[in-house]
Design a protein around this motif. Structure first.
Motif, PDB file in Angstrom:
ATOM      1  N   LYS A  17     -23.192  51.990  21.101  1.00 10.27           N
ATOM      2  CA  LYS A  17     -23.317  53.222  20.320  1.00 10.27           C
ATOM      3  C   LYS A  17     -22.583  53.139  18.987  1.00 10.27           C
ATOM      4  O   LYS A  17     -22.605  54.084  18.213  1.00 10.27           O
ATOM      5  CB  LYS A  17     -22.767  54.393  21.127  1.00 10.27           C
ATOM      6  N   LEU A  18     -21.928  52.020  18.708  1.00  9.66           N
ATOM      7  CA  LEU A  18     -21.165  51.863  17.469  1.00  9.66           C
ATOM      8  C   LEU A  18     -22.093  51.552  16.296  1.00  9.66           C
ATOM      9  O   LEU A  18     -23.006  50.749  16.423  1.00  9.66           O
ATOM     10  CB  LEU A  18     -20.155  50.730  17.602  1.00  9.66           C
ATOM     11  N   ARG A  19     -21.807  52.182  15.147  1.00 12.93           N
ATOM     12  CA  ARG A  19     -22.589  51.916  13.941  1.00 12.93           C
ATOM     13  C   ARG A  19     -21.731  51.423  12.782  1.00 12.93           C
ATOM     14  O   ARG A  19     -22.228  50.776  11.886  1.00 12.93           O
ATOM     15  CB  ARG A  19     -23.358  53.163  13.500  1.00 12.93           C
ATOM     16  N   ALA A  20     -20.430  51.752  12.789  1.00 15.55           N
ATOM     17  CA  ALA A  20     -19.542  51.273  11.732  1.00 15.55           C
ATOM     18  C   ALA A  20     -18.103  51.369  12.211  1.00 15.55           C
ATOM     19  O   ALA A  20     -17.752  52.240  13.019  1.00 15.55           O
ATOM     20  CB  ALA A  20     -19.725  52.091  10.457  1.00 15.55           C
ATOM     21  N   ILE A  21     -17.273  50.446  11.705  1.00 17.57           N
ATOM     22  CA  ILE A  21     -15.846  50.457  12.020  1.00 17.57           C
ATOM     23  C   ILE A  21     -15.073  50.165  10.737  1.00 17.57           C
ATOM     24  O   ILE A  21     -15.564  49.471   9.848  1.00 17.57           O
ATOM     25  CB  ILE A  21     -15.482  49.433  13.121  1.00 17.57           C
ATOM     26  N   GLY A  22     -13.886  50.739  10.640  1.00 20.96           N
ATOM     27  CA  GLY A  22     -13.060  50.506   9.467  1.00 20.96           C
ATOM     28  C   GLY A  22     -11.594  50.640   9.829  1.00 20.96           C
ATOM     29  O   GLY A  22     -11.239  51.233  10.854  1.00 20.96           O
ATOM     30  N   TYR A  23     -10.734  50.100   8.959  1.00 19.13           N
ATOM     31  CA  TYR A  23      -9.305  50.088   9.259  1.00 19.13           C
ATOM     32  C   TYR A  23      -8.505  50.278   7.984  1.00 19.13           C
ATOM     33  O   TYR A  23      -8.772  49.630   6.963  1.00 19.13           O
ATOM     34  CB  TYR A  23      -8.924  48.762   9.923  1.00 19.13           C
ATOM     35  N   ASP A  24      -7.529  51.162   8.049  1.00 20.15           N
ATOM     36  CA  ASP A  24      -6.571  51.368   6.958  1.00 20.15           C
ATOM     37  C   ASP A  24      -5.254  50.769   7.421  1.00 20.15           C
ATOM     38  O   ASP A  24      -4.552  51.355   8.254  1.00 20.15           O
ATOM     39  CB  ASP A  24      -6.421  52.859   6.678  1.00 20.15           C
ATOM     40  N   ALA A  25      -4.927  49.583   6.911  1.00 20.07           N
ATOM     41  CA  ALA A  25      -3.745  48.849   7.365  1.00 20.07           C
ATOM     42  C   ALA A  25      -2.451  49.588   7.021  1.00 20.07           C
ATOM     43  O   ALA A  25      -1.501  49.584   7.802  1.00 20.07           O
ATOM     44  CB  ALA A  25      -3.730  47.450   6.761  1.00 20.07           C
ATOM     45  N   ARG A  26      -2.411  50.217   5.871  1.00 18.51           N
ATOM     46  CA  ARG A  26      -1.191  50.915   5.452  1.00 18.51           C
ATOM     47  C   ARG A  26      -0.884  52.105   6.372  1.00 18.51           C
ATOM     48  O   ARG A  26       0.246  52.312   6.779  1.00 18.51           O
ATOM     49  CB  ARG A  26      -1.325  51.391   4.016  1.00 18.51           C
ATOM     50  N   GLU A  27      -1.931  52.866   6.712  1.00 13.15           N
ATOM     51  CA  GLU A  27      -1.762  54.036   7.580  1.00 13.15           C
ATOM     52  C   GLU A  27      -1.908  53.700   9.067  1.00 13.15           C
ATOM     53  O   GLU A  27      -1.642  54.554   9.920  1.00 13.15           O
ATOM     54  CB  GLU A  27      -2.782  55.119   7.206  1.00 13.15           C
ATOM     55  N   ARG A  28      -2.384  52.482   9.361  1.00 11.97           N
ATOM     56  CA  ARG A  28      -2.637  52.034  10.737  1.00 11.97           C
ATOM     57  C   ARG A  28      -3.637  52.947  11.457  1.00 11.97           C
ATOM     58  O   ARG A  28      -3.448  53.337  12.599  1.00 11.97           O
ATOM     59  CB  ARG A  28      -1.332  51.920  11.521  1.00 11.97           C
ATOM     60  N   ILE A  29      -4.717  53.282  10.742  1.00 12.63           N
ATOM     61  CA  ILE A  29      -5.767  54.144  11.296  1.00 12.63           C
ATOM     62  C   ILE A  29      -7.052  53.344  11.428  1.00 12.63           C
ATOM     63  O   ILE A  29      -7.509  52.718  10.470  1.00 12.63           O
ATOM     64  CB  ILE A  29      -6.001  55.386  10.415  1.00 12.63           C
ATOM     65  N   LEU A  30      -7.622  53.399  12.612  1.00 10.72           N
ATOM     66  CA  LEU A  30      -8.906  52.773  12.898  1.00 10.72           C
ATOM     67  C   LEU A  30      -9.950  53.878  12.968  1.00 10.72           C
ATOM     68  O   LEU A  30      -9.752  54.867  13.672  1.00 10.72           O
ATOM     69  CB  LEU A  30      -8.855  52.033  14.233  1.00 10.72           C
ATOM     70  N   ARG A  31     -11.049  53.718  12.232  1.00 12.21           N
ATOM     71  CA  ARG A  31     -12.151  54.683  12.292  1.00 12.21           C
ATOM     72  C   ARG A  31     -13.339  54.012  12.960  1.00 12.21           C
ATOM     73  O   ARG A  31     -13.713  52.882  12.622  1.00 12.21           O
ATOM     74  CB  ARG A  31     -12.549  55.156  10.908  1.00 12.21           C
ATOM     75  N   VAL A  32     -13.928  54.727  13.927  1.00 11.52           N
ATOM     76  CA  VAL A  32     -15.100  54.249  14.643  1.00 11.52           C
ATOM     77  C   VAL A  32     -16.193  55.293  14.456  1.00 11.52           C
ATOM     78  O   VAL A  32     -15.985  56.470  14.728  1.00 11.52           O
ATOM     79  CB  VAL A  32     -14.785  54.068  16.152  1.00 11.52           C
ATOM     80  N   GLU A  33     -17.363  54.861  13.945  1.00  9.09           N
ATOM     81  CA  GLU A  33     -18.493  55.759  13.749  1.00  9.09           C
ATOM     82  C   GLU A  33     -19.592  55.399  14.740  1.00  9.09           C
ATOM     83  O   GLU A  33     -19.851  54.230  15.004  1.00  9.09           O
ATOM     84  CB  GLU A  33     -19.016  55.668  12.313  1.00  9.09           C
ATOM     85  N   PHE A  34     -20.228  56.448  15.271  1.00  9.18           N
ATOM     86  CA  PHE A  34     -21.218  56.286  16.331  1.00  9.18           C
ATOM     87  C   PHE A  34     -22.625  56.604  15.844  1.00  9.18           C
ATOM     88  O   PHE A  34     -22.807  57.247  14.802  1.00  9.18           O
ATOM     89  CB  PHE A  34     -20.857  57.189  17.507  1.00  9.18           C
ATOM     90  N   ASP A  35     -23.618  56.224  16.636  1.00 13.02           N
ATOM     91  CA  ASP A  35     -25.011  56.419  16.248  1.00 13.02           C
ATOM     92  C   ASP A  35     -25.433  57.883  16.200  1.00 13.02           C
ATOM     93  O   ASP A  35     -26.433  58.209  15.583  1.00 13.02           O
ATOM     94  CB  ASP A  35     -25.956  55.610  17.146  1.00 13.02           C
ATOM     95  N   ASP A  36     -24.664  58.795  16.786  1.00 11.35           N
ATOM     96  CA  ASP A  36     -25.009  60.217  16.737  1.00 11.35           C
ATOM     97  C   ASP A  36     -24.393  60.930  15.529  1.00 11.35           C
ATOM     98  O   ASP A  36     -24.493  62.143  15.394  1.00 11.35           O
ATOM     99  CB  ASP A  36     -24.596  60.922  18.027  1.00 11.35           C
ATOM    100  N   GLY A  37     -23.725  60.173  14.648  1.00  8.12           N
ATOM    101  CA  GLY A  37     -23.124  60.757  13.460  1.00  8.12           C
ATOM    102  C   GLY A  37     -21.683  61.185  13.636  1.00  8.12           C
ATOM    103  O   GLY A  37     -21.035  61.606  12.684  1.00  8.12           O
ATOM    104  N   SER A  38     -21.154  61.070  14.833  1.00  4.89           N
ATOM    105  CA  SER A  38     -19.755  61.434  15.056  1.00  4.89           C
ATOM    106  C   SER A  38     -18.851  60.244  14.717  1.00  4.89           C
ATOM    107  O   SER A  38     -19.311  59.111  14.597  1.00  4.89           O
ATOM    108  CB  SER A  38     -19.531  61.868  16.513  1.00  4.89           C
ATOM    109  N   ALA A  39     -17.578  60.553  14.552  1.00  8.26           N
ATOM    110  CA  ALA A  39     -16.592  59.519  14.242  1.00  8.26           C
ATOM    111  C   ALA A  39     -15.283  59.876  14.927  1.00  8.26           C
ATOM    112  O   ALA A  39     -15.009  61.057  15.186  1.00  8.26           O
ATOM    113  CB  ALA A  39     -16.388  59.403  12.738  1.00  8.26           C
ATOM    114  N   ILE A  40     -14.482  58.878  15.226  1.00  6.32           N
ATOM    115  CA  ILE A  40     -13.153  59.093  15.794  1.00  6.32           C
ATOM    116  C   ILE A  40     -12.175  58.238  15.015  1.00  6.32           C
ATOM    117  O   ILE A  40     -12.424  57.050  14.771  1.00  6.32           O
ATOM    118  CB  ILE A  40     -13.095  58.727  17.285  1.00  6.32           C
TER     119      ILE A  40
END
Length: 90
Positions: A10-33
């Motif tokens: 269900k994953l469509r995109a992933i990203g990472y902010d090294a300075r803030e240590r935040i991982l973003r995961v985007e899903f095929d339904d348009g939601s993100a965590i």
């Protein structure tokens, strides 16, 4: 945050902010965590995994606290709507 487009489960995109240590995961339904407190080693292993969906389920979903949101696509759509808004729409 730069996003890496993927097509895994269900994953469509992933990203990472090294300075803030935040991982973003985007899903095929348009939601993100957004997951806080994710180390760079976890990001490296996730972003290079040959089975990203399984890695996510086993090593991220249950291990880190996440904050739900919407994928960046929605905000890009809003930018386009603003750009192409008719003068009488305001």
């Amino acid at each position: 945050m730069d996003m890496k487009r993927i097509n895994a489960g269900k994953l469509r995109a992933i990203g990472y902010d090294a300075r803030e240590r935040i991982l973003r995961v985007e899903f095929d339904d348009g939601s993100a965590i957004d997951y806080a407190g994710v180390g760079s080693e976890v990001w490296r292993r996730f972003s290079t995994s040959g089975a990203a969906w399984s890695f996510y389920r086993d090593n991220i979903e249950e291990e880190f606290a996440g904050t739900r949101g919407r994928a960046a696509v929605a905000s890009k759509r809003a930018d386009l709507d603003t750009l192409f808004r008719q003068p009488d729409d305001e």
